[in-house]
Design a protein around this motif. Sequence first.
Motif, PDB file in Angstrom:
ATOM      1  N   PRO A  40       0.819  -1.215   0.000  1.00 54.90           N
ATOM      2  CA  PRO A  40       0.000   0.000   0.000  1.00 54.90           C
ATOM      3  C   PRO A  40       0.854   1.267   0.000  1.00 54.90           C
ATOM      4  O   PRO A  40       2.013   1.259   0.439  1.00 54.90           O
ATOM      5  CB  PRO A  40      -0.798  -0.100   1.309  1.00 54.90           C
ATOM      6  N   ASP A  41       0.258   2.371  -0.464  1.00 54.67           N
ATOM      7  CA  ASP A  41       0.990   3.629  -0.570  1.00 54.67           C
ATOM      8  C   ASP A  41       1.551   4.101   0.768  1.00 54.67           C
ATOM      9  O   ASP A  41       2.630   4.679   0.820  1.00 54.67           O
ATOM     10  CB  ASP A  41       0.139   4.721  -1.219  1.00 54.67           C
ATOM     11  N   SER A  42       0.860   3.827   1.870  1.00 55.84           N
ATOM     12  CA  SER A  42       1.359   4.269   3.181  1.00 55.84           C
ATOM     13  C   SER A  42       2.682   3.590   3.533  1.00 55.84           C
ATOM     14  O   SER A  42       3.587   4.229   4.080  1.00 55.84           O
ATOM     15  CB  SER A  42       0.317   4.003   4.269  1.00 55.84           C
ATOM     16  N   PRO A 101       1.909  13.519   2.942  1.00 55.81           N
ATOM     17  CA  PRO A 101       1.879  12.120   3.378  1.00 55.81           C
ATOM     18  C   PRO A 101       1.163  11.172   2.417  1.00 55.81           C
ATOM     19  O   PRO A 101       0.053  11.436   1.960  1.00 55.81           O
ATOM     20  CB  PRO A 101       1.167  12.190   4.732  1.00 55.81           C
ATOM     21  N   ASN A 102       1.877  10.080   2.111  1.00 57.34           N
ATOM     22  CA  ASN A 102       1.422   8.997   1.242  1.00 57.34           C
ATOM     23  C   ASN A 102       1.225   9.423  -0.206  1.00 57.34           C
ATOM     24  O   ASN A 102       0.731   8.641  -1.015  1.00 57.34           O
ATOM     25  CB  ASN A 102       0.141   8.353   1.774  1.00 57.34           C
ATOM     26  N   LYS A 103       1.622  10.650  -0.547  1.00 54.86           N
ATOM     27  CA  LYS A 103       1.441  11.142  -1.916  1.00 54.86           C
ATOM     28  C   LYS A 103       2.724  11.667  -2.558  1.00 54.86           C
ATOM     29  O   LYS A 103       2.995  11.394  -3.715  1.00 54.86           O
ATOM     30  CB  LYS A 103       0.382  12.240  -1.955  1.00 54.86           C
ATOM     31  N   GLU A 126       1.126   6.686  -6.027  1.00 56.11           N
ATOM     32  CA  GLU A 126      -0.246   6.551  -6.509  1.00 56.11           C
ATOM     33  C   GLU A 126      -0.729   5.132  -6.241  1.00 56.11           C
ATOM     34  O   GLU A 126      -0.096   4.170  -6.694  1.00 56.11           O
ATOM     35  CB  GLU A 126      -0.315   6.798  -8.015  1.00 56.11           C
ATOM     36  N   PRO A 127      -1.858   4.985  -5.526  1.00 53.85           N
ATOM     37  CA  PRO A 127      -2.405   3.636  -5.311  1.00 53.85           C
ATOM     38  C   PRO A 127      -2.795   3.004  -6.645  1.00 53.85           C
ATOM     39  O   PRO A 127      -3.255   3.689  -7.559  1.00 53.85           O
ATOM     40  CB  PRO A 127      -3.646   3.880  -4.450  1.00 53.85           C
ATOM     41  N   THR A 128      -2.576   1.704  -6.764  1.00 53.35           N
ATOM     42  CA  THR A 128      -2.986   0.981  -7.969  1.00 53.35           C
ATOM     43  C   THR A 128      -4.218   0.134  -7.656  1.00 53.35           C
ATOM     44  O   THR A 128      -4.544  -0.101  -6.487  1.00 53.35           O
ATOM     45  CB  THR A 128      -1.847   0.072  -8.480  1.00 53.35           C
ATOM     46  N   ALA A 129      -4.875  -0.334  -8.695  1.00 51.81           N
ATOM     47  CA  ALA A 129      -6.124  -1.089  -8.546  1.00 51.81           C
ATOM     48  C   ALA A 129      -5.935  -2.380  -7.748  1.00 51.81           C
ATOM     49  O   ALA A 129      -6.854  -2.845  -7.076  1.00 51.81           O
ATOM     50  CB  ALA A 129      -6.708  -1.410  -9.919  1.00 51.81           C
ATOM     51  N   ASN A 130      -4.750  -2.958  -7.796  1.00 52.35           N
ATOM     52  CA  ASN A 130      -4.501  -4.235  -7.108  1.00 52.35           C
ATOM     53  C   ASN A 130      -3.988  -4.055  -5.675  1.00 52.35           C
ATOM     54  O   ASN A 130      -3.502  -5.002  -5.064  1.00 52.35           O
ATOM     55  CB  ASN A 130      -3.534  -5.094  -7.920  1.00 52.35           C
ATOM     56  N   VAL A 135       5.218   4.082  -7.775  1.00 56.25           N
ATOM     57  CA  VAL A 135       6.167   5.064  -7.239  1.00 56.25           C
ATOM     58  C   VAL A 135       6.935   5.662  -8.416  1.00 56.25           C
ATOM     59  O   VAL A 135       7.509   4.937  -9.218  1.00 56.25           O
ATOM     60  CB  VAL A 135       7.154   4.423  -6.238  1.00 56.25           C
ATOM     61  N   THR A 136       6.910   6.984  -8.500  1.00 55.25           N
ATOM     62  CA  THR A 136       7.645   7.696  -9.545  1.00 55.25           C
ATOM     63  C   THR A 136       8.729   8.530  -8.877  1.00 55.25           C
ATOM     64  O   THR A 136       8.471   9.243  -7.909  1.00 55.25           O
ATOM     65  CB  THR A 136       6.705   8.614 -10.351  1.00 55.25           C
TER      66      THR A 136
END
Length: 176
Positions: A40-42, A101-103, A126-130, A135-136
Motif C-alpha cells: 500500500p501507498d502508506s 503524506p502517502n502522496k 499513486e495507489p494501484t487497482a490491485n 512510485v515515480t
Amino acid sequence: MKIIKVLAGIIVVIIALFFIIGFFLPKTYSVSRSIEINKPDSIAYQKTLNFNDFGLWNPWMQMDKAAKHTVTGDGVSVGSKFNWEGKEVGTGSITIEKLNPNKQIDEKLEFIKPFQSTAITSFYFEPTANGGTKVTWDFRGENTSIFSRWMSLAYDSMIGKDYEKGLANLKAFVEK
C-alpha cells in the motif's frame, strides 16, 4: 603557416557552434522513472521517506560501499538531511523540503564535489487497482550555463539507468 590558419579557423568555428547551439538547448532538465510496488501507498511512502534506510536501497551508496553517510535530524521530517562523501560518489546532501503524506516527497539535492550543482528530486505515490503503489522518482532542475545545457542531454540515459536500479532496489526493500 596556411595549415595553422585553417586549423585555427576550424577551431574558432567549432567553439562558436558550441556556444550558438548551446544557447538554444533547453534551459531545464527532467528525468523520471516509475515502478509498481506490491505494498500500500502508506508503506511505500514511509520506507521511501526514511533517510535512515536510504543507504540500503540507494543505487549510488551501493556503487560506493566505502562512502560515508550521515543523517541530520530524525530522517523522516522536513529539514532532515542525508549527507554523503565518497571516492566514487563525491560529496553532497539531500534535504527533505516538503511532504504530502502517502502522496509526495520533495527533496533538495546538492552536489558539492566533484562539481557544484543543485536539483530537486521528488517521489510520487499513486495507489494501484490491485492494492499496490506506483512510485515515480523525478529529478529536475535548471541549466545555469551553456555547458550544463549540453550535459543535460545525457541525463536521461545516465541518471535514468540509476533511477531504474534504485527503484528496483526500493521495490525489493519495501516488499521484503
